[in-house]
Write a protein that holds these residues in place. Structure first.
Motif, short mmCIF file in Angstrom:
data_model
loop_
_atom_site.label_atom_id
_atom_site.label_comp_id
_atom_site.label_asym_id
_atom_site.label_seq_id
_atom_site.Cartn_x
_atom_site.Cartn_y
_atom_site.Cartn_z
N ASP A 89 -58.37 1.82 -53.07
CA ASP A 89 -57.49 2.73 -53.82
C ASP A 89 -56.85 3.72 -52.85
O ASP A 89 -57.54 4.46 -52.15
CB ASP A 89 -58.29 3.48 -54.88
N LYS A 115 -57.05 -10.54 -52.45
CA LYS A 115 -55.77 -10.00 -52.90
C LYS A 115 -55.68 -8.49 -52.64
O LYS A 115 -54.65 -7.98 -52.20
CB LYS A 115 -55.57 -10.28 -54.39
N HIS A 116 -56.77 -7.77 -52.93
CA HIS A 116 -56.79 -6.33 -52.66
C HIS A 116 -56.52 -6.06 -51.18
O HIS A 116 -55.74 -5.18 -50.83
CB HIS A 116 -58.15 -5.72 -53.03
N GLU A 118 -55.03 -8.02 -48.98
CA GLU A 118 -53.65 -8.39 -48.64
C GLU A 118 -52.66 -7.31 -49.05
O GLU A 118 -51.71 -7.01 -48.33
CB GLU A 118 -53.29 -9.71 -49.32
N GLU A 119 -52.90 -6.70 -50.20
CA GLU A 119 -51.95 -5.74 -50.75
C GLU A 119 -52.15 -4.32 -50.24
O GLU A 119 -51.18 -3.56 -50.14
CB GLU A 119 -52.04 -5.75 -52.28
N ARG A 120 -53.42 -3.94 -49.91
CA ARG A 120 -53.69 -2.51 -49.70
C ARG A 120 -54.37 -2.15 -48.39
O ARG A 120 -54.37 -0.98 -48.00
CB ARG A 120 -54.56 -1.98 -50.85
N GLU A 122 -53.82 -2.59 -45.14
CA GLU A 122 -52.95 -1.99 -44.13
C GLU A 122 -52.50 -0.60 -44.56
O GLU A 122 -52.53 0.35 -43.76
CB GLU A 122 -51.73 -2.88 -43.90
N LYS A 164 -60.33 -13.00 -44.20
CA LYS A 164 -59.16 -12.16 -44.46
C LYS A 164 -59.30 -10.81 -43.76
O LYS A 164 -58.32 -10.29 -43.19
CB LYS A 164 -58.98 -11.96 -45.96
#
Length: 224
Positions: A89, A115-116, A118-120, A122, A164
């Motif tokens: 978060d 997915k978390h 990949e999206e967050r 970085e 990942k």
């Protein structure tokens, strides 16, 4: 007890909130602030993670691995462990970035999905890095949970998430020499005694986790 000065560390509960607290002492005794900063509160180590980090199944609060490490390092450890959460978060990254930490330890993989990440991942890292350009940031692999020996679905999920993590970490490491990755291969041992339910750590698991991180954190703190 003999009438001499002593210093004590009091750990509050890991899950329940404290509504009131009383300490009973002899009528001739006094309570004062410590004469020595123990642990040192400047430049704390900040941890972000899941219920495992929170201390979920430790038998008593002092056995949460962050508290074990705080005693060994003589350094305050801030525990941002969130049961059922730690999904990278970004709001939490913003709160963490406000702390003038000596080291940031990011232990989100047990709950965060591919997915978390990949999206967050970085973006989460960047929020901290922008405010702390040279502070060490430590990423920790997903534990090789004891029930992965029997549950091939979970074993595959752990392997996929760790791949990942490595993939994104490798890209970050190319431009940032102040990041570190801790392998979980020796985190829990081989005897199956380190978890309560295959996931959450027993006191033994907490101790082994602290043993794994202690030399890493000690080196980084001394380097600073």
């Amino acid at each position: 007890m003999q009438a001499v000065d002593r210093e004590y560390m009091l750990y509050l509960s890991l899950y329940d909130g404290v509504a009131s607290l009383s300490i009973g002492v002899d009528s001739l005794a006094t309570l004062t602030v410590p004469t020595v900063a123990l642990p040192v509160r400047e430049k704390p180590v900040l941890f972000y993670g899941t219920s495992i980090l929170q201390g979920g199944c430790a038998s008593r609060p002092g056995m949460a691995h962050t508290n074990i490490l705080s005693r060994r390092l003589n350094r305050e450890c801030i525990n941002l462990g969130f049961s059922g959460n730690a999904l990278l978060d970004l709001e939490v990254a913003g709160v963490a970035a406000e702390v003038d930490a000596s080291v940031f330890v990011l232990d989100f993989v047990p709950n965060a999905s591919v997915k978390h990440m990949e999206e967050r991942m970085e973006a989460f890292y960047q929020i901290i890095r922008k405010k702390h350009p040279k502070t060490p940031i430590v990423f920790i692999e997903d534990p090789i949970f004891t029930h992965t020996r029997f549950d091939q679905v979970i074993a595959g999920e752990v392997a996929k998430k760790n791949r990942k993590l490595h993939e994104i970490y490798t890209q970050i490491e190319k431009r940032d020499k102040h990041v570190y990755l801790v392998s979980s291969s020796k985190m829990l041992g081989e005897d199956g005694e380190a978890t309560v339910d295959g996931i959450h750590f027993t006191d033994l698991g907490m101790m082994r986790y602290a043993d794994l991180l202690y030399p890493v954190l000690q080196k980084l703190i001394n380097k600073k």
